[in-house]
Design a protein around this motif. Structure first.
Motif, short mmCIF file in Angstrom:
data_model
loop_
_atom_site.label_atom_id
_atom_site.label_comp_id
_atom_site.label_asym_id
_atom_site.label_seq_id
_atom_site.Cartn_x
_atom_site.Cartn_y
_atom_site.Cartn_z
N ILE A 1 0.83 -1.21 0.00
CA ILE A 1 0.00 0.00 0.00
C ILE A 1 0.87 1.26 0.00
O ILE A 1 0.63 2.19 -0.78
CB ILE A 1 -0.95 0.00 1.21
N VAL A 2 1.86 1.30 0.87
CA VAL A 2 2.72 2.49 0.96
C VAL A 2 3.44 2.74 -0.36
O VAL A 2 3.52 3.87 -0.85
CB VAL A 2 3.72 2.35 2.11
N ARG A 3 3.98 1.68 -0.97
CA ARG A 3 4.70 1.85 -2.23
C ARG A 3 3.76 2.33 -3.34
O ARG A 3 4.11 3.21 -4.12
CB ARG A 3 5.38 0.54 -2.63
N ASN A 4 2.57 1.75 -3.41
CA ASN A 4 1.58 2.21 -4.39
C ASN A 4 1.21 3.66 -4.17
O ASN A 4 1.18 4.47 -5.11
CB ASN A 4 0.33 1.33 -4.33
N LEU B 1 1.42 9.28 -5.49
CA LEU B 1 1.63 10.64 -4.99
C LEU B 1 2.74 11.34 -5.77
O LEU B 1 2.59 12.50 -6.18
CB LEU B 1 1.99 10.57 -3.49
N TYR B 2 3.83 10.63 -6.00
CA TYR B 2 4.93 11.18 -6.79
C TYR B 2 4.45 11.56 -8.19
O TYR B 2 4.76 12.65 -8.70
CB TYR B 2 6.06 10.16 -6.87
N ALA C 1 3.35 9.05 2.37
CA ALA C 1 2.71 7.82 1.91
C ALA C 1 2.59 6.80 3.04
O ALA C 1 1.61 6.05 3.10
CB ALA C 1 3.50 7.23 0.75
N ASP C 2 3.56 6.77 3.93
CA ASP C 2 3.50 5.85 5.07
C ASP C 2 2.25 6.12 5.91
O ASP C 2 1.58 5.19 6.36
CB ASP C 2 4.76 6.02 5.93
N ALA C 3 1.91 7.39 6.10
CA ALA C 3 0.74 7.74 6.89
C ALA C 3 -0.56 7.55 6.12
O ALA C 3 -1.64 7.47 6.72
CB ALA C 3 0.84 9.19 7.36
N LEU C 4 -0.49 7.46 4.79
CA LEU C 4 -1.70 7.28 3.99
C LEU C 4 -2.24 5.85 4.05
O LEU C 4 -3.34 5.59 3.58
CB LEU C 4 -1.43 7.68 2.53
N ASP C 5 -1.47 4.93 4.60
CA ASP C 5 -2.01 3.59 4.86
C ASP C 5 -2.71 3.63 6.21
O ASP C 5 -2.15 3.30 7.24
CB ASP C 5 -0.89 2.54 4.88
N MET C 6 -3.97 4.05 6.19
CA MET C 6 -4.71 4.22 7.44
C MET C 6 -6.09 3.58 7.39
O MET C 6 -6.85 3.69 8.35
CB MET C 6 -4.85 5.71 7.76
N GLU C 7 -6.42 2.91 6.30
CA GLU C 7 -7.76 2.33 6.21
C GLU C 7 -7.93 1.18 7.19
O GLU C 7 -6.98 0.54 7.63
CB GLU C 7 -8.02 1.86 4.77
N LEU D 1 -6.37 9.57 -3.65
CA LEU D 1 -5.53 10.68 -4.10
C LEU D 1 -5.94 11.07 -5.51
O LEU D 1 -6.21 10.21 -6.34
CB LEU D 1 -4.06 10.29 -4.11
N SER D 2 -5.99 12.36 -5.77
CA SER D 2 -6.32 12.85 -7.10
C SER D 2 -5.69 14.23 -7.30
O SER D 2 -5.18 14.84 -6.36
CB SER D 2 -7.84 12.94 -7.29
#
Length: 271
Positions: free
Chosen positions: A66-69, A74-75, A177-183, A211-212
């Protein structure tokens, strides 16, 4: 339907899509990581201390995926928005194509220090990742480039920890991105085993993260939560990672409480 309108846009990095950066090199590195036995062994082993022993949220293969995706999506969005990165650009011999490689390698290896201990794991990740990078980078770079790439990847790994401030936007991407894995799926195992710490409970409140491209910002992060407990994930964890990441001016975060019942404590948060 355009790329940014597809259901998985902003969530899943697809190597076959058109990207706002040269992607051939990072795609080759991703293939290498997927078939590397030692890397995969670390990703399997690194969940024992945080989940099995401390009943903390997932830090294994699923988290890394998830973090890598999210990091690569994001990049890509930041590049589409015209944001200029400096991790590779500051070095003689490195190219724009190396920016995504830095992001992908750091996102993959940032948590391997968990095999030693959950506490202070970013500092344990450094020597372990350094050994792996000596071998992984040799397939794509000469000695001068290997040294520079290794330093940048290790910098991004170290700076996913809020105690350290990123000096590059590549590192900032990995940190956010590490923090975006929160689901909520991230906390399923510890929650079912009786874990009721704030990280676990608050994760249960987060339904989706997307993300968009934003109207006024290169990136819009939208978070749907079903309970006010999700505020902890947004305000205490994601906001903390965004602060000092170097990306504060490029990312807008909107969190919505989707619960239909009345008397909602929190309906909307914007950062």
């Amino acid at each position: 339907m355009s790329e940014q309108e597809t259901p998985e846009a902003g969530r899943i990095y697809d190597p076959d899509r058109d990207h706002a950066f040269p992607d051939e090199r990072v795609n080759a590195v991703l293939d290498q990581l997927a078939t590397d036995d030692e890397v995969q062994a670390y990703l399997d082993a690194q969940n024992v201390n945080p989940v099995t022993r401390k009943r903390y949220n997932d830090h294994g293969k699923k988290h890394i995926d998830i973090v890598r995706n999210r990091a690569l999506c994001l990049y890509d969005l930041l590049k589409r928005g015209g944001v200029e990165f400096n991790g590779a650009a500051d070095h003689d011999g490195l190219e724009e194509a190396d920016e995504a490689v830095i992001v992908a390698l750091a996102a993959t290896l940032h948590d391997i220090g968990h095999v030693v201990h959950r506490d202070e794991h970013p500092y344990y990740s450094i020597p372990l990742a350094a050994d792996l990078l000596d071998r992984l980078l040799a397939e794509f770079y000469d000695v001068n480039e290997q040294v520079r790439m290794k330093g940048e990847v290790l910098h991004a790994i170290l700076c996913h920890h809020t105690e350290e401030s990123p000096l590059t936007l590549e590192a900032g991407v990995v940190r956010v991105a590490d923090a975006l894995d929160m689901e909520r799926g991230r906390s399923r195992i510890p929650y079912e085993r009786g874990g009721r710490g704030i990280n676990t409970v608050s994760s249960q409140a987060i339904e989706t993260v997307t993300l968009s491209s934003g109207e006024d910002y290169p990136v819009l992060v939208e978070i749907e939560m079903n309970n006010a407990a999700g505020v902890y994930q947004v305000d205490n964890l994601l906001k903390a990672k965004l602060n000092d990441s170097g990306l504060e001016e490029h990312i807008r975060i909107v969190a919505l409480n989707s619960r239909e019942e009345g008397n909602q404590i929190v309906e909307r948060i914007e950062l």
